[in-house]
Design an enzyme around this catalytic site. Structure first.
Site, PDB file in Angstrom:
ATOM      1  CG  ASN A   6      -1.820   1.157   1.355  1.00 32.39           C
ATOM      2  OD1 ASN A   6      -1.769   2.064   0.523  1.00 32.39           O
ATOM      3  ND2 ASN A   6      -2.667   1.153   2.363  1.00 32.39           N
ATOM      4  CE  LYS A  13       0.074   2.714   6.543  1.00 28.11           C
ATOM      5  NZ  LYS A  13      -1.257   3.259   6.381  1.00 28.11           N
ATOM      6  NE  ARG A  89      -6.344   1.848   0.178  1.00 34.46           N
ATOM      7  CZ  ARG A  89      -6.261   3.038   0.741  1.00 34.46           C
ATOM      8  NH1 ARG A  89      -5.143   3.462   1.251  1.00 34.46           N
ATOM      9  NH2 ARG A  89      -7.329   3.808   0.799  1.00 34.46           N
ATOM     10  CG  HIS A 178     -12.940   4.341   3.410  1.00 27.47           C
ATOM     11  ND1 HIS A 178     -13.603   5.357   4.069  1.00 27.47           N
ATOM     12  CD2 HIS A 178     -11.628   4.555   3.618  1.00 27.47           C
ATOM     13  CE1 HIS A 178     -12.723   6.154   4.646  1.00 27.47           C
ATOM     14  NE2 HIS A 178     -11.511   5.703   4.379  1.00 27.47           N
ATOM     15  CG  LEU A 207     -17.188   5.632  12.017  1.00 23.86           C
ATOM     16  CD1 LEU A 207     -17.978   5.741  13.315  1.00 23.86           C
ATOM     17  CD2 LEU A 207     -17.685   6.655  11.011  1.00 23.86           C
ATOM     18  N   GLY A 208     -12.424   6.145  10.646  1.00 20.72           N
ATOM     19  CA  GLY A 208     -10.997   6.236  10.965  1.00 20.72           C
ATOM     20  C   GLY A 208     -10.573   7.685  10.820  1.00 20.72           C
ATOM     21  N   GLY A 210     -10.166   9.047   7.872  1.00 23.11           N
ATOM     22  CA  GLY A 210     -11.231   9.352   6.923  1.00 23.11           C
ATOM     23  C   GLY A 210     -12.452   8.561   7.359  1.00 23.11           C
ATOM     24  NE  ARG A 239     -10.085  13.749   3.428  1.00 20.52           N
ATOM     25  CZ  ARG A 239      -9.942  12.434   3.431  1.00 20.52           C
ATOM     26  NH1 ARG A 239     -10.971  11.636   3.626  1.00 20.52           N
ATOM     27  NH2 ARG A 239      -8.759  11.909   3.227  1.00 20.52           N
ATOM     28  CG  ASP A 281      -6.360  11.029  17.684  1.00 22.21           C
ATOM     29  OD1 ASP A 281      -7.241  10.444  18.349  1.00 22.21           O
ATOM     30  OD2 ASP A 281      -5.355  10.459  17.241  1.00 22.21           O
ATOM     31  CB  ILE A 333     -13.472   6.493  15.486  1.00 18.41           C
ATOM     32  CG1 ILE A 333     -12.446   7.581  15.128  1.00 18.41           C
ATOM     33  CG2 ILE A 333     -14.576   7.036  16.384  1.00 18.41           C
ATOM     34  CD1 ILE A 333     -13.015   8.815  14.444  1.00 18.41           C
ATOM     35  CD  GLU A 335     -11.170  -1.900  13.829  1.00 20.17           C
ATOM     36  OE1 GLU A 335     -10.051  -2.255  14.246  1.00 20.17           O
ATOM     37  OE2 GLU A 335     -11.453  -1.837  12.619  1.00 20.17           O
ATOM     38  CG  ASN A 336      -8.760   1.565  18.806  1.00 19.83           C
ATOM     39  OD1 ASN A 336      -8.270   0.486  19.106  1.00 19.83           O
ATOM     40  ND2 ASN A 336      -8.468   2.185  17.687  1.00 19.83           N
ATOM     41  CD  GLU A 365      -8.995  -0.704   4.310  1.00 10.95           C
ATOM     42  OE1 GLU A 365      -9.115   0.062   3.358  1.00 10.95           O
ATOM     43  OE2 GLU A 365      -8.635  -0.315   5.438  1.00 10.95           O
TER      44      GLU A 365
HETATM   45  P1  ADP Z   1      -7.058   5.216   9.018  1.00 15.47           P
HETATM   46  O1  ADP Z   1      -8.333   5.769   8.475  1.00 15.47           O
HETATM   47  O2  ADP Z   1      -5.887   6.110   8.758  1.00 15.47           O
HETATM   48  O3  ADP Z   1      -6.804   3.768   8.703  1.00 15.47           O
HETATM   49  P2  ADP Z   1      -7.612   4.292  11.696  1.00 15.47           P
HETATM   50  O4  ADP Z   1      -8.675   3.375  11.258  1.00 15.47           O
HETATM   51  O5  ADP Z   1      -6.375   3.711  12.264  1.00 15.47           O
HETATM   52  O6  ADP Z   1      -7.222   5.337  10.587  1.00 15.47           O
HETATM   53  O7  ADP Z   1      -8.241   5.294  12.765  1.00 15.47           O
HETATM   54  C1  ADP Z   1      -7.485   6.318  13.307  1.00 15.47           C
HETATM   55  C2  ADP Z   1      -8.343   7.130  14.242  1.00 15.47           C
HETATM   56  O8  ADP Z   1      -8.915   6.289  15.246  1.00 15.47           O
HETATM   57  C3  ADP Z   1      -7.549   8.164  15.028  1.00 15.47           C
HETATM   58  O9  ADP Z   1      -7.433   9.361  14.341  1.00 15.47           O
HETATM   59  C4  ADP Z   1      -8.383   8.331  16.263  1.00 15.47           C
HETATM   60  O10 ADP Z   1      -9.263   9.418  16.057  1.00 15.47           O
HETATM   61  C5  ADP Z   1      -9.206   7.078  16.367  1.00 15.47           C
HETATM   62  N1  ADP Z   1      -8.910   6.328  17.617  1.00 15.47           N
HETATM   63  C6  ADP Z   1      -7.878   5.508  17.896  1.00 15.47           C
HETATM   64  N2  ADP Z   1      -7.944   5.046  19.161  1.00 15.47           N
HETATM   65  C7  ADP Z   1      -9.064   5.596  19.713  1.00 15.47           C
HETATM   66  C8  ADP Z   1      -9.695   5.511  20.991  1.00 15.47           C
HETATM   67  N3  ADP Z   1      -9.208   4.771  21.972  1.00 15.47           N
HETATM   68  N4  ADP Z   1     -10.827   6.231  21.185  1.00 15.47           N
HETATM   69  C9  ADP Z   1     -11.342   6.986  20.186  1.00 15.47           C
HETATM   70  N5  ADP Z   1     -10.801   7.098  18.986  1.00 15.47           N
HETATM   71  C10 ADP Z   1      -9.683   6.419  18.717  1.00 15.47           C
END
Ligand code: ADP
Length: 391
Positions: A6, A13, A89, A178, A207-208, A210, A239, A281, A333, A335-336, A365
């Site tokens: 990627n 990556k 990718r 995506h 929800l990342g 992007g 954005r 973030d 956002i 998953e964590n 992915e």
């Molecule tokens: P990408 O879209 O670059 O693949 P990711 O899927 O890794 O990004 O998501 C990154 C975003 O996840 C970070 O910008 C952050 O806002 C969010 N994130 C990571 N850990 C947490 C957490 N514990 N709580 C809330 N949001 C989180």
């Protein structure tokens, strides 16, 4: 073994998969390509290696990746001959690619043409492909497009209300992005729900950094929130998402902005960062929320807008599909932190059907790219030579 690559503008990556095991044997990233302080991070068998490297371009990056994968001490394969296919990718496949495809000279020409639609992402992918053609000559390569999954959208969903000639002349339409993530989590959700994907109406929310959502009607994308570019739709880290286009002209006039500057404002300075004035973030915004004063208020507003848009799209997509079995959340956002998903689910209680499930499914992915690559090279005709030329 399948190598997944990627390439971004300043990073490459990689993950090396044994497809039967569904797990990467090694993964890593070359960062700050073309800068003075390039680095290589490599993980394999529980060990992590982080070292400074000299990396002037994507060719050097691919060379470094092959080098570390076959390294006596840190590597996981003894020779590059163990790699049977390479999956890349690629962000933009225009209207031409509805699915992943074996890379040929013709495919390369098309990816080049679509660079005009995505000057940020397609050129580095092409560099990665060309570098692999040279360094890993003879190994078949496959392109997996971010836009491909959404090519099933009907014209009513992808044509903008503009003079039709602009669609014909310039292919201005909604493409959506995506796609690999939406396709992967839709498949996983069906597996977890123990129901066939072609019988399910799903809404997938990536929800990342992007953010985008998709209406996945019986396995096919029926609509998605990102558009001609990844700027449309949900509010994201930096954005703006959906916006009255008239705001752009008004702001350009008032602040005397150039097109490049307004593009930077909408892409890099808006969203969670712009509204909160704090950070892009979600972790920082949630932290700020626990404080007091103006900072906490603005963080609260940023989260309210973020969630409001998600709810609005869930309502819209439920209407589009005429039903809803599950809302599937994925990426950083979701998953964590269960908080956001729980809040959306709570606020939509009684609005969506009682049987609608809200679930979090980690995206992968790279695994989907590896699977597609494996399948495509497995069924390709053995007699024809489709490989791109290295010169
Ligand atoms: P990408 O879209 O670059 O693949 P990711 O899927 O890794 O990004 O998501 C990154 C975003 O996840 C970070 O910008 C952050 O806002 C969010 N994130 C990571 N850990 C947490 C957490 N514990 N709580 C809330 N949001 C989180």
């Amino acid at each position: 073994m399948i190598l997944v690559i990627n390439c971004g503008s300043s990073s490459a990556k990689y993950q090396l998969f044994d497809v039967k095991k569904h797990m990467p044997l090694a993964r890593g990233v070359v960062e700050r390509i073309g800068q003075s302080a390039s680095t290589l991070r490599h993980q394999a068998g529980g060990d992590t290696l982080h070292r400074k490297v000299s990396c002037k371009d994507h060719h050097t990056a691919i060379n470094l990746i092959v080098g570390i994968l076959t390294d006596e001490r840190y590597g996981v394969i003894s020779s590059k001959d163990e790699i049977s296919g390479i999956g890349h990718r690629v962000v933009h496949g225009g209207e031409e690619f509805e699915e992943s495809t074996l890379i040929t000279e013709k495919v390369i020409r098309s990816i080049k043409i679509f660079s005009e639609l995505d000057p940020l992402h397609n050129p580095p992918s092409l560099s990665g492909i060309m570098a692999c053609s040279k360094m890993l000559e003879g190994i078949p390569q496959v392109a997996v497009f971010d836009t491909a999954f959404h090519q099933t959208m009907p014209p009513a969903a992808f044509i903008y209300g503009l003079p039709f000639e602009y669609y014909k002349k310039y292919k201005i339409r909604k493409y959506g992005f995506h796609g690999t993530s939406h396709r992967f989590v839709a498949g996983e959700a069906a597996r977890l729900l123990k129901r066939p994907l072609n019988k399910l109406k799903l809404i997938t929310c990536h929800l990342g950094n992007g953010c985008s959502m998709a209406a996945v009607d019986r396995g096919k994308s029926a609509d998605t929130s990102m558009g001609f570019t990844p700027l449309e739709g949900l509010m994201m880290g930096t954005r703006s998402g959906d916006l009255d286009p008239a705001v752009v002209f008004y702001l350009m006039k008032k602040e005397r902005l150039t097109p490049r500057r307004i593009s930077d404002i909408l892409n890099k300075e808006s969203g969670l960062l712009g509204v909160s004035g704090e950070s892009n973030d979600m972790r920082d915004i949630l932290k700020k929320l626990r404080g007091k004063g103006e900072g906490a208020k603005r963080a609260g507003l940023a989260i309210d807008i973020f969630i409001y848009r998600i709810k609005k799209y869930i309502g819209a997509y439920q209407a589009v599909m005429g039903g809803l079995d599950a809302v599937v959340f994925t990426a950083g956002i979701s998953e964590n932190n269960p908080w956001l998903v729980n809040r959306v689910a709570k606020e939509l209680k009684g609005v969506v059907r009682k049987r609608t499930k809200f679930m979090v499914v980690p995206t992968n992915e790279e695994l989907l790219i590896a699977r597609d690559t494996h399948q495509i090279i497995d069924r390709r005709p053995q007699t024809e030579d489709h490989r791109p030329k290295t010169s």
